[in-house]
Design a protein around this motif. Sequence first.
Motif, PDB file in Angstrom:
ATOM      1  N   PRO A  59     -19.657  -5.018   6.408  1.00  0.00           N
ATOM      2  CA  PRO A  59     -18.421  -4.686   5.685  1.00  0.00           C
ATOM      3  C   PRO A  59     -17.197  -5.340   6.328  1.00  0.00           C
ATOM      4  O   PRO A  59     -17.117  -5.458   7.552  1.00  0.00           O
ATOM      5  CB  PRO A  59     -18.351  -3.164   5.788  1.00  0.00           C
ATOM      6  CG  PRO A  59     -19.752  -2.722   6.059  1.00  0.00           C
ATOM      7  CD  PRO A  59     -20.354  -3.817   6.889  1.00  0.00           C
ATOM      8  N   GLN A  60     -16.237  -5.739   5.480  1.00  0.00           N
ATOM      9  CA  GLN A  60     -14.971  -6.296   5.950  1.00  0.00           C
ATOM     10  C   GLN A  60     -13.834  -5.402   5.488  1.00  0.00           C
ATOM     11  O   GLN A  60     -13.770  -5.035   4.303  1.00  0.00           O
ATOM     12  CB  GLN A  60     -14.778  -7.709   5.398  1.00  0.00           C
ATOM     13  CG  GLN A  60     -15.567  -8.771   6.140  1.00  0.00           C
ATOM     14  CD  GLN A  60     -15.057 -10.162   5.808  1.00  0.00           C
ATOM     15  OE1 GLN A  60     -15.139 -10.598   4.663  1.00  0.00           O
ATOM     16  NE2 GLN A  60     -14.516 -10.841   6.801  1.00  0.00           N
ATOM     17  N   PHE A  61     -12.930  -5.114   6.395  1.00  0.00           N
ATOM     18  CA  PHE A  61     -11.816  -4.200   6.132  1.00  0.00           C
ATOM     19  C   PHE A  61     -10.827  -4.811   5.149  1.00  0.00           C
ATOM     20  O   PHE A  61     -10.362  -5.945   5.332  1.00  0.00           O
ATOM     21  CB  PHE A  61     -11.123  -3.893   7.459  1.00  0.00           C
ATOM     22  CG  PHE A  61      -9.901  -3.039   7.351  1.00  0.00           C
ATOM     23  CD1 PHE A  61      -8.645  -3.588   7.507  1.00  0.00           C
ATOM     24  CD2 PHE A  61     -10.012  -1.677   7.116  1.00  0.00           C
ATOM     25  CE1 PHE A  61      -7.510  -2.799   7.438  1.00  0.00           C
ATOM     26  CE2 PHE A  61      -8.885  -0.877   7.047  1.00  0.00           C
ATOM     27  CZ  PHE A  61      -7.624  -1.441   7.206  1.00  0.00           C
ATOM     28  N   ILE A  62     -10.491  -4.034   4.102  1.00  0.00           N
ATOM     29  CA  ILE A  62      -9.490  -4.486   3.130  1.00  0.00           C
ATOM     30  C   ILE A  62      -8.136  -3.868   3.474  1.00  0.00           C
ATOM     31  O   ILE A  62      -7.176  -4.572   3.755  1.00  0.00           O
ATOM     32  CB  ILE A  62      -9.898  -4.121   1.687  1.00  0.00           C
ATOM     33  CG1 ILE A  62     -11.262  -4.713   1.351  1.00  0.00           C
ATOM     34  CG2 ILE A  62      -8.825  -4.615   0.710  1.00  0.00           C
ATOM     35  CD1 ILE A  62     -11.788  -4.303  -0.017  1.00  0.00           C
ATOM     36  N   PHE A  63      -8.037  -2.540   3.399  1.00  0.00           N
ATOM     37  CA  PHE A  63      -6.820  -1.820   3.793  1.00  0.00           C
ATOM     38  C   PHE A  63      -7.107  -0.345   3.969  1.00  0.00           C
ATOM     39  O   PHE A  63      -8.197   0.134   3.658  1.00  0.00           O
ATOM     40  CB  PHE A  63      -5.656  -2.030   2.810  1.00  0.00           C
ATOM     41  CG  PHE A  63      -5.990  -1.958   1.343  1.00  0.00           C
ATOM     42  CD1 PHE A  63      -6.649  -0.866   0.810  1.00  0.00           C
ATOM     43  CD2 PHE A  63      -5.631  -2.992   0.496  1.00  0.00           C
ATOM     44  CE1 PHE A  63      -6.950  -0.803  -0.535  1.00  0.00           C
ATOM     45  CE2 PHE A  63      -5.916  -2.938  -0.858  1.00  0.00           C
ATOM     46  CZ  PHE A  63      -6.574  -1.847  -1.372  1.00  0.00           C
ATOM     47  N   GLN A  64      -6.083   0.343   4.498  1.00  0.00           N
ATOM     48  CA  GLN A  64      -6.201   1.767   4.776  1.00  0.00           C
ATOM     49  C   GLN A  64      -4.959   2.504   4.276  1.00  0.00           C
ATOM     50  O   GLN A  64      -3.839   1.997   4.428  1.00  0.00           O
ATOM     51  CB  GLN A  64      -6.343   1.992   6.274  1.00  0.00           C
ATOM     52  CG  GLN A  64      -6.522   3.452   6.683  1.00  0.00           C
ATOM     53  CD  GLN A  64      -6.730   3.579   8.178  1.00  0.00           C
ATOM     54  OE1 GLN A  64      -5.858   3.259   8.975  1.00  0.00           O
ATOM     55  NE2 GLN A  64      -7.901   4.039   8.564  1.00  0.00           N
ATOM     56  N   GLU A 108      -0.151   8.463   1.597  1.00  0.00           N
ATOM     57  CA  GLU A 108       0.169   7.719   0.370  1.00  0.00           C
ATOM     58  C   GLU A 108       0.793   6.349   0.631  1.00  0.00           C
ATOM     59  O   GLU A 108       1.365   5.745  -0.280  1.00  0.00           O
ATOM     60  CB  GLU A 108       1.079   8.552  -0.543  1.00  0.00           C
ATOM     61  CG  GLU A 108       0.465   9.886  -0.949  1.00  0.00           C
ATOM     62  CD  GLU A 108       1.368  10.714  -1.855  1.00  0.00           C
ATOM     63  OE1 GLU A 108       1.884  10.153  -2.853  1.00  0.00           O
ATOM     64  OE2 GLU A 108       1.554  11.909  -1.559  1.00  0.00           O
ATOM     65  N   GLU A 109       0.647   5.860   1.855  1.00  0.00           N
ATOM     66  CA  GLU A 109       1.175   4.537   2.183  1.00  0.00           C
ATOM     67  C   GLU A 109       0.079   3.644   2.744  1.00  0.00           C
ATOM     68  O   GLU A 109      -0.832   4.120   3.441  1.00  0.00           O
ATOM     69  CB  GLU A 109       2.294   4.646   3.216  1.00  0.00           C
ATOM     70  CG  GLU A 109       3.570   5.258   2.686  1.00  0.00           C
ATOM     71  CD  GLU A 109       4.690   5.205   3.715  1.00  0.00           C
ATOM     72  OE1 GLU A 109       5.714   5.867   3.498  1.00  0.00           O
ATOM     73  OE2 GLU A 109       4.522   4.509   4.740  1.00  0.00           O
ATOM     74  N   GLU A 110       0.161   2.356   2.469  1.00  0.00           N
ATOM     75  CA  GLU A 110      -0.751   1.395   3.089  1.00  0.00           C
ATOM     76  C   GLU A 110      -0.341   1.232   4.541  1.00  0.00           C
ATOM     77  O   GLU A 110       0.781   0.816   4.838  1.00  0.00           O
ATOM     78  CB  GLU A 110      -0.686   0.048   2.358  1.00  0.00           C
ATOM     79  CG  GLU A 110      -1.662  -0.981   2.905  1.00  0.00           C
ATOM     80  CD  GLU A 110      -1.554  -2.320   2.212  1.00  0.00           C
ATOM     81  OE1 GLU A 110      -1.860  -2.410   1.007  1.00  0.00           O
ATOM     82  OE2 GLU A 110      -1.159  -3.306   2.888  1.00  0.00           O
ATOM     83  N   ARG A 111      -1.257   1.543   5.452  1.00  0.00           N
ATOM     84  CA  ARG A 111      -0.921   1.550   6.874  1.00  0.00           C
ATOM     85  C   ARG A 111      -1.404   0.302   7.602  1.00  0.00           C
ATOM     86  O   ARG A 111      -0.824  -0.111   8.593  1.00  0.00           O
ATOM     87  CB  ARG A 111      -1.560   2.777   7.541  1.00  0.00           C
ATOM     88  CG  ARG A 111      -1.043   4.074   6.989  1.00  0.00           C
ATOM     89  CD  ARG A 111       0.396   4.320   7.369  1.00  0.00           C
ATOM     90  NE  ARG A 111       0.921   5.550   6.828  1.00  0.00           N
ATOM     91  CZ  ARG A 111       1.903   6.243   7.395  1.00  0.00           C
ATOM     92  NH1 ARG A 111       2.441   5.816   8.522  1.00  0.00           N
ATOM     93  NH2 ARG A 111       2.332   7.353   6.826  1.00  0.00           N
ATOM     94  N   GLN A 112      -2.500  -0.248   7.141  1.00  0.00           N
ATOM     95  CA  GLN A 112      -3.068  -1.414   7.813  1.00  0.00           C
ATOM     96  C   GLN A 112      -3.795  -2.232   6.755  1.00  0.00           C
ATOM     97  O   GLN A 112      -4.341  -1.675   5.800  1.00  0.00           O
ATOM     98  CB  GLN A 112      -4.042  -0.954   8.917  1.00  0.00           C
ATOM     99  CG  GLN A 112      -4.353  -2.006   9.949  1.00  0.00           C
ATOM    100  CD  GLN A 112      -5.189  -1.452  11.097  1.00  0.00           C
ATOM    101  OE1 GLN A 112      -5.778  -0.393  10.996  1.00  0.00           O
ATOM    102  NE2 GLN A 112      -5.254  -2.191  12.180  1.00  0.00           N
TER     103      GLN A 112
END
Lengths: 114, 114
Positions: B43-48, B52-56
């Motif tokens: 798996p490859q990280f997309i976002f987190q 309610e906010e995109e943190r990474q």
Amino acid sequence: QKEVEQDPGPLSVPEGAIVSLNCTYSNSAFQYFMWYRQYSRKGPELLMYTYSSGNKEDGRFTAQVDKSSKYISLFIRDSQPSDSATYLCAMSERPNNAGNMLTFGGGTRLMVKP
Amino acid sequence: DAGVTQSPTHLIKTRGQQVTLRCSPKSGHDTVSWYQQALGQGPQFIFQYYEEEERQRGNFPDRFSGHQFPNYSSELNVNALLLGDSALYLCASSQGIRTNEKLFFGSGTQLSVL
């Protein structure tokens, strides 16, 4: 070069064998190390979770981390056909509040034959 | 205790279309991450998402966007689909955002782009 390297296999062993799975990594900031098991067409399932160097045992599974060599291992004792799956190592960096992104190896496919 | 649930399980789209994938985190978890797993790869990280906010965010183009709702569930949107977007999309949840929080994965959505 990938950050986390893992032999893709497949690794084929007879039932009852001891299995050794390994990963090497290049990022010295990795502090948390995990092993996930993934069956075909399923999501990864967390098997082992370790912090920094050392050993951790859980039933038939033992995880080892050698940070000086940037090398981690998972040993499976008395392997069973139900252990046949893909094993993924995963790592993350020092504790922080910016997020807990995991970096995965490519996975090793294990087949345990009855 | 329900684990991480994802919908739909399978999806077929054509190039150029848009897709929305959905995820409900494990009970008690407030953080949702999305990963892309190509066939035979880790798996490859997309976002987190947290609060309610995109943190990474990982190394994915702006065609990939997301949202987290007040009940902690999340959506992944992909615009202008490419053949290379065909993959298993995994959602993972955790309690909190710190690096040492364990991630638990859903079974994924298998996206095929024709």
